[in-house]
Design an enzyme around this catalytic site. Structure first.
Site, PDB file in Angstrom:
ATOM      1  N   PHE A  98       0.858  -1.183   0.000  1.00  0.00           N
ATOM      2  CA  PHE A  98       0.000   0.000   0.000  1.00  0.00           C
ATOM      3  C   PHE A  98       0.894   1.233   0.000  1.00  0.00           C
ATOM      4  O   PHE A  98       0.803   2.113   0.834  1.00  0.00           O
ATOM      5  CB  PHE A  98      -0.928  -0.034   1.228  1.00  0.00           C
ATOM      6  CG  PHE A  98      -2.118   0.870   1.092  1.00  0.00           C
ATOM      7  CD1 PHE A  98      -3.063   0.673   0.094  1.00  0.00           C
ATOM      8  CD2 PHE A  98      -2.303   1.939   1.978  1.00  0.00           C
ATOM      9  CE1 PHE A  98      -4.165   1.511  -0.026  1.00  0.00           C
ATOM     10  CE2 PHE A  98      -3.405   2.774   1.870  1.00  0.00           C
ATOM     11  CZ  PHE A  98      -4.334   2.561   0.867  1.00  0.00           C
ATOM     12  N   GLU A 101       0.404  -5.453 -17.071  1.00  0.00           N
ATOM     13  CA  GLU A 101       0.489  -4.259 -17.925  1.00  0.00           C
ATOM     14  C   GLU A 101       1.225  -3.108 -17.247  1.00  0.00           C
ATOM     15  O   GLU A 101       1.999  -2.385 -17.883  1.00  0.00           O
ATOM     16  CB  GLU A 101      -0.941  -3.816 -18.305  1.00  0.00           C
ATOM     17  CG  GLU A 101      -1.011  -2.801 -19.403  1.00  0.00           C
ATOM     18  CD  GLU A 101      -0.457  -3.298 -20.735  1.00  0.00           C
ATOM     19  OE1 GLU A 101       0.648  -2.868 -21.088  1.00  0.00           O
ATOM     20  OE2 GLU A 101      -1.116  -4.116 -21.404  1.00  0.00           O
ATOM     21  N   VAL A 130       5.355  -2.450 -17.485  1.00  0.00           N
ATOM     22  CA  VAL A 130       6.127  -1.908 -18.619  1.00  0.00           C
ATOM     23  C   VAL A 130       5.538  -0.560 -19.032  1.00  0.00           C
ATOM     24  O   VAL A 130       4.427  -0.490 -19.564  1.00  0.00           O
ATOM     25  CB  VAL A 130       6.126  -2.885 -19.824  1.00  0.00           C
ATOM     26  CG1 VAL A 130       6.941  -2.313 -20.978  1.00  0.00           C
ATOM     27  CG2 VAL A 130       6.676  -4.241 -19.409  1.00  0.00           C
ATOM     28  N   GLY A 137       4.326   1.987 -17.303  1.00  0.00           N
ATOM     29  CA  GLY A 137       3.200   2.535 -16.542  1.00  0.00           C
ATOM     30  C   GLY A 137       1.874   2.461 -17.266  1.00  0.00           C
ATOM     31  O   GLY A 137       1.338   1.374 -17.506  1.00  0.00           O
ATOM     32  N   ILE A 183       1.021   3.135 -20.350  1.00  0.00           N
ATOM     33  CA  ILE A 183       0.940   2.837 -21.793  1.00  0.00           C
ATOM     34  C   ILE A 183       0.514   1.375 -21.982  1.00  0.00           C
ATOM     35  O   ILE A 183       1.173   0.473 -21.476  1.00  0.00           O
ATOM     36  CB  ILE A 183       2.300   3.086 -22.505  1.00  0.00           C
ATOM     37  CG1 ILE A 183       2.725   4.545 -22.342  1.00  0.00           C
ATOM     38  CG2 ILE A 183       2.216   2.714 -23.981  1.00  0.00           C
ATOM     39  CD1 ILE A 183       4.078   4.889 -22.955  1.00  0.00           C
ATOM     40  N   GLY A 185       7.428  10.592  -6.507  1.00  0.00           N
ATOM     41  CA  GLY A 185       7.010   9.178  -6.583  1.00  0.00           C
ATOM     42  C   GLY A 185       7.304   8.534  -7.929  1.00  0.00           C
ATOM     43  O   GLY A 185       6.770   7.469  -8.239  1.00  0.00           O
ATOM     44  N   LYS A 210      12.101  -3.875 -17.997  1.00  0.00           N
ATOM     45  CA  LYS A 210      10.917  -3.701 -18.859  1.00  0.00           C
ATOM     46  C   LYS A 210      11.195  -4.215 -20.258  1.00  0.00           C
ATOM     47  O   LYS A 210      10.319  -4.812 -20.903  1.00  0.00           O
ATOM     48  CB  LYS A 210      10.520  -2.224 -18.906  1.00  0.00           C
ATOM     49  CG  LYS A 210      10.070  -1.695 -17.557  1.00  0.00           C
ATOM     50  CD  LYS A 210      10.033  -0.183 -17.556  1.00  0.00           C
ATOM     51  CE  LYS A 210       9.620   0.350 -16.202  1.00  0.00           C
ATOM     52  NZ  LYS A 210       9.830   1.799 -16.071  1.00  0.00           N
ATOM     53  N   GLY A 213       4.296   6.815 -11.532  1.00  0.00           N
ATOM     54  CA  GLY A 213       3.407   7.608 -10.682  1.00  0.00           C
ATOM     55  C   GLY A 213       2.225   6.784 -10.208  1.00  0.00           C
ATOM     56  O   GLY A 213       1.877   5.751 -10.783  1.00  0.00           O
TER      57      GLY A 213
HETATM   58  N1  LIG Z   1       6.127   3.896  -8.339  1.00  0.00           N
HETATM   59  C1  LIG Z   1       5.854   3.768  -9.622  1.00  0.00           C
HETATM   60  O1  LIG Z   1       5.600   4.739 -10.345  1.00  0.00           O
HETATM   61  C2  LIG Z   1       5.835   2.395 -10.250  1.00  0.00           C
HETATM   62  C3  LIG Z   1       5.521   2.275 -11.620  1.00  0.00           C
HETATM   63  C4  LIG Z   1       5.434   0.996 -12.192  1.00  0.00           C
HETATM   64  C5  LIG Z   1       5.684  -0.123 -11.413  1.00  0.00           C
HETATM   65  N2  LIG Z   1       6.039   0.030 -10.087  1.00  0.00           N
HETATM   66  C6  LIG Z   1       6.289  -1.192  -9.314  1.00  0.00           C
HETATM   67  O2  LIG Z   1       5.246  -1.344  -8.373  1.00  0.00           O
HETATM   68  C7  LIG Z   1       5.742  -1.972  -7.177  1.00  0.00           C
HETATM   69  C8  LIG Z   1       5.424  -1.093  -5.970  1.00  0.00           C
HETATM   70  O3  LIG Z   1       6.095   0.146  -6.120  1.00  0.00           O
HETATM   71  P1  LIG Z   1       5.762   1.381  -5.178  1.00  0.00           P
HETATM   72  O4  LIG Z   1       6.417   2.554  -5.817  1.00  0.00           O
HETATM   73  O5  LIG Z   1       4.315   1.439  -4.874  1.00  0.00           O
HETATM   74  O6  LIG Z   1       6.570   0.976  -3.852  1.00  0.00           O
HETATM   75  P2  LIG Z   1       6.496   1.667  -2.406  1.00  0.00           P
HETATM   76  O7  LIG Z   1       5.830   2.997  -2.499  1.00  0.00           O
HETATM   77  O8  LIG Z   1       7.869   1.619  -1.853  1.00  0.00           O
HETATM   78  O9  LIG Z   1       5.539   0.711  -1.555  1.00  0.00           O
HETATM   79  C9  LIG Z   1       5.889  -0.599  -1.279  1.00  0.00           C
HETATM   80  C10 LIG Z   1       4.816  -1.252  -0.453  1.00  0.00           C
HETATM   81  O10 LIG Z   1       5.150  -2.640  -0.345  1.00  0.00           O
HETATM   82  C11 LIG Z   1       4.997  -3.025   1.028  1.00  0.00           C
HETATM   83  N3  LIG Z   1       5.883  -4.177   1.256  1.00  0.00           N
HETATM   84  C12 LIG Z   1       7.215  -4.296   1.056  1.00  0.00           C
HETATM   85  N4  LIG Z   1       7.647  -5.555   1.320  1.00  0.00           N
HETATM   86  C13 LIG Z   1       6.533  -6.259   1.696  1.00  0.00           C
HETATM   87  C14 LIG Z   1       6.303  -7.597   2.076  1.00  0.00           C
HETATM   88  N5  LIG Z   1       7.297  -8.488   2.128  1.00  0.00           N
HETATM   89  N6  LIG Z   1       5.033  -7.964   2.380  1.00  0.00           N
HETATM   90  C15 LIG Z   1       4.002  -7.082   2.338  1.00  0.00           C
HETATM   91  N7  LIG Z   1       4.169  -5.774   1.956  1.00  0.00           N
HETATM   92  C16 LIG Z   1       5.415  -5.387   1.660  1.00  0.00           C
HETATM   93  C17 LIG Z   1       5.345  -1.793   1.809  1.00  0.00           C
HETATM   94  O11 LIG Z   1       4.797  -1.925   3.100  1.00  0.00           O
HETATM   95  P3  LIG Z   1       4.810  -0.729   4.177  1.00  0.00           P
HETATM   96  O12 LIG Z   1       3.717   0.203   3.732  1.00  0.00           O
HETATM   97  O13 LIG Z   1       4.499  -1.388   5.459  1.00  0.00           O
HETATM   98  O14 LIG Z   1       6.187  -0.121   4.113  1.00  0.00           O
HETATM   99  C18 LIG Z   1       4.680  -0.699   0.959  1.00  0.00           C
HETATM  100  O15 LIG Z   1       3.312  -0.587   1.292  1.00  0.00           O
HETATM  101  C19 LIG Z   1       7.237  -2.187  -7.415  1.00  0.00           C
HETATM  102  O16 LIG Z   1       7.438  -3.470  -7.920  1.00  0.00           O
HETATM  103  C20 LIG Z   1       7.566  -1.167  -8.504  1.00  0.00           C
HETATM  104  O17 LIG Z   1       8.661  -1.582  -9.299  1.00  0.00           O
HETATM  105  C21 LIG Z   1       6.114   1.257  -9.502  1.00  0.00           C
END
Ligand SMILES: NC(=O)c1ccc[n+]([C@@H]2O[C@H](COP(=O)([O-])OP(=O)(O)OC[C@H]3O[C@@H](n4cnc5c(N)ncnc54)[C@H](OP(=O)(O)O)[C@@H]3O)[C@@H](O)[C@H]2O)c1
Length: 423
Positions: free
Chosen positions: A24, A133, A136, A138, A140, A191, A209, A306
């Site tokens: 989350f 989806e 890779v 975001g 798109i 973010g 990606k 984002g």
């Molecule tokens: N940010 C982007 O724009 C973006 C875009 C495309 C893809 N992604 C991908 O989406 C995923 C999440 O990214 P994010 O940016 O949302 O990360 P983030 O903001 O750092 O949030 C990570 C979340 O994962 C939780 N977490 C970590 N380890 C865990 C575990 N073992 N069990 C349960 N929960 C766990 C954390 O818990 P806590 O809240 O307790 O810390 C936090 O809620 C990643 O794989 C990232 O590569 C991100």
């Protein structure tokens, strides 16, 4: 009466889905918001598993758990939505979810790139889909387009800006003359950056990606460690001055293309001319250009990172699961016998300090050189293996030439393969 029967037969049945969400953070909260704001989606979040017990949450505490089994063992949950920032833990979650008969949606490109072939087999074994989806570029919609629209072997290349955070940094550096670390901090605050920023700036994130895209473009599974990634962290003041003086921009470009029965792919920064379509792709926007035999070049542009843009891609996968959509990995079954290779000559600008062990003899074709204030610049065609070696040496900057051409090494593909030009 018969009209009524026909109508029923042609209507897709949308199932109501119960979701178990892992994570989350930026994307998890984005998904929660877009789900809440999209009335037509037949899905509800039953439980959210997070890691840190001391973090304040914006939702009712009863919705959260710290025990992954609470979701994985709940028979009322049909879909696991995996949005955590730990690739190893994510793979365990995905594997267990499939074994327990649940479909999966994930945006975790690192986990997918490292385990894609295994995830493909797990889907066959347990008969449940994994959709990704959001992993890779975001927002798109590229994976489903590759699967459904470009459902043939006529695609010859895919390339573009696959990382929102580095594109944001480069835009700020070029447009506001901000320094690199200030621009990185801004990308993190907004973010766009991964929790570990080296994944972005060293080019690992776009490489992950690209690995996923290669599977859906060419039907080839390649390991991330086989794909060369050169980041933007070595771009020097001299490189920036050269770009400004020549009205170029610098973009981190991921690309893969097919020549005869070989697929080549790598990530590297490139000088981009102002007339080039990628020049206008700014800030956290991503762009993917596909090239195919008859449709020629098509460019997709959208927010690549984002909270809400990525959340909306995840939501689209959830929506697709309501009508039982799954990837068929069609190119994989086309038996095109393609092989991944790094035996390629690439046209580059290399900059390095005096005393670094790089000489004209390292170039397969040397075009020009320049030395000033103890720094040297060399331009020419070099093999990808050599770039890999240089990219690990201190003080060496590597940027692809504007409009660079690529050529397979002679010993691998015969001369008739010819030059492949970038778009
Ligand atoms: N940010 C982007 O724009 C973006 C875009 C495309 C893809 N992604 C991908 O989406 C995923 C999440 O990214 P994010 O940016 O949302 O990360 P983030 O903001 O750092 O949030 C990570 C979340 O994962 C939780 N977490 C970590 N380890 C865990 C575990 N073992 N069990 C349960 N929960 C766990 C954390 O818990 P806590 O809240 O307790 O810390 C936090 O809620 C990643 O794989 C990232 O590569 C991100």
């Amino acid at each position: 009466m018969s009209l009524e029967i026909n109508r029923q037969n042609t209507q897709t049945i949308h199932r109501h889905l119960t979701l178990g969400l892992f994570g989350f953070g930026c994307v998890g909260q984005g998904l929660y918001h877009v789900l809440d704001e999209t009335p037509g989606i037949k899905a509800e979040i039953r439980k959210i598993c997070v890691k840190n017990r001391n973090k304040p949450r914006t939702l009712d505490e009863a919705l959260f758990t710290f025990d992954k089994e609470e979701i994985l063992n709940d028979p009322s949950i049909d879909v696991v939505v995996e949005l955590i920032d730990d690739a190893d833990a994510a793979f365990d979650i995905v594997k267990s979810a499939l074994q327990k008969g649940k479909a999966v949606v994930t945006a975790n490109k690192k986990m997918l790139a490292e385990h894609l072939e295994e995830i493909y087999h797990l889907q066959q074994q347990y008969g449940k889909p994994v959709l990704y989806e959001g992993s890779v570029c975001g927002s798109i919609p590229i994976i489903r387009n590759l699967e459904e629209y470009y459902d043939n072997d006529l695609l010859t290349g895919i390339e573009g800006i696959f990382n929102g955070s580095t594109n944001y940094i480069l835009t700020r550096v070029f447009e506001e003359k901000k320094n690199y670390s200030e621009a990185l901090q801004q990308a993190q605050d907004l973010g766009f950056a991964e929790s570990d920023p080296s994944l972005d700036v060293k080019g690992f994130d776009p490489k992950f990606k690209l690995v996923i895209a290669i599977a859906h473009t060419f039907g080839v599974f390649v390991k991330p460690e086989e794909v060369i990634n050169i980041g933007i962290d070595r771009i020097s003041e001299l490189d920036l001055k050269f770009a400004y003086d020549n009205h170029y921009s610098i973009k981190l470009v991921a690309r893969a293309f097919k020549i005869q029965n070989q697929v080549f792919g790598f990530v590297a920064p490139q000088f981009i001319e102002s007339t080039h379509p990628l020049y206008a792709v700014r800030n956290e926007y991503n762009a993917v250009q596909l090239e195919s035999a008859f449709a020629e070049k098509q460019l997709f542009v959208g927010k690549g990172a984002g909270s809400y843009p990525t959340g909306s891609a995840v939501l689209s996968d959830i929506s697709a699961l309501t009508y039982d959509y799954r990837y068929e990995y069609k190119k994989l079954h086309q038996l095109t016998n393609l092989k991944f290779s790094n035996q390629l000559l690439v046209e580059v600008f290399v900059s390095f300090e005096k005393g670094v062990d790089i000489s004209i003899n390292d170039f397969d074709q040397f075009d020009s050189g320049y030395a000033s204030h103890g720094k040297q610049y060399m331009v020419g065609k070099v093999s990808l293996d050599k770039l890999l070696k240089w990219s690990s040496m201190d003080g060496v900057g590597i940027i692809l030439a504007p409009g660079a051409t690529f050529k397979p090494k002679k010993d691998v593909v015969n001369e008739s393969a010819g030059l492949l030009e970038t778009f």
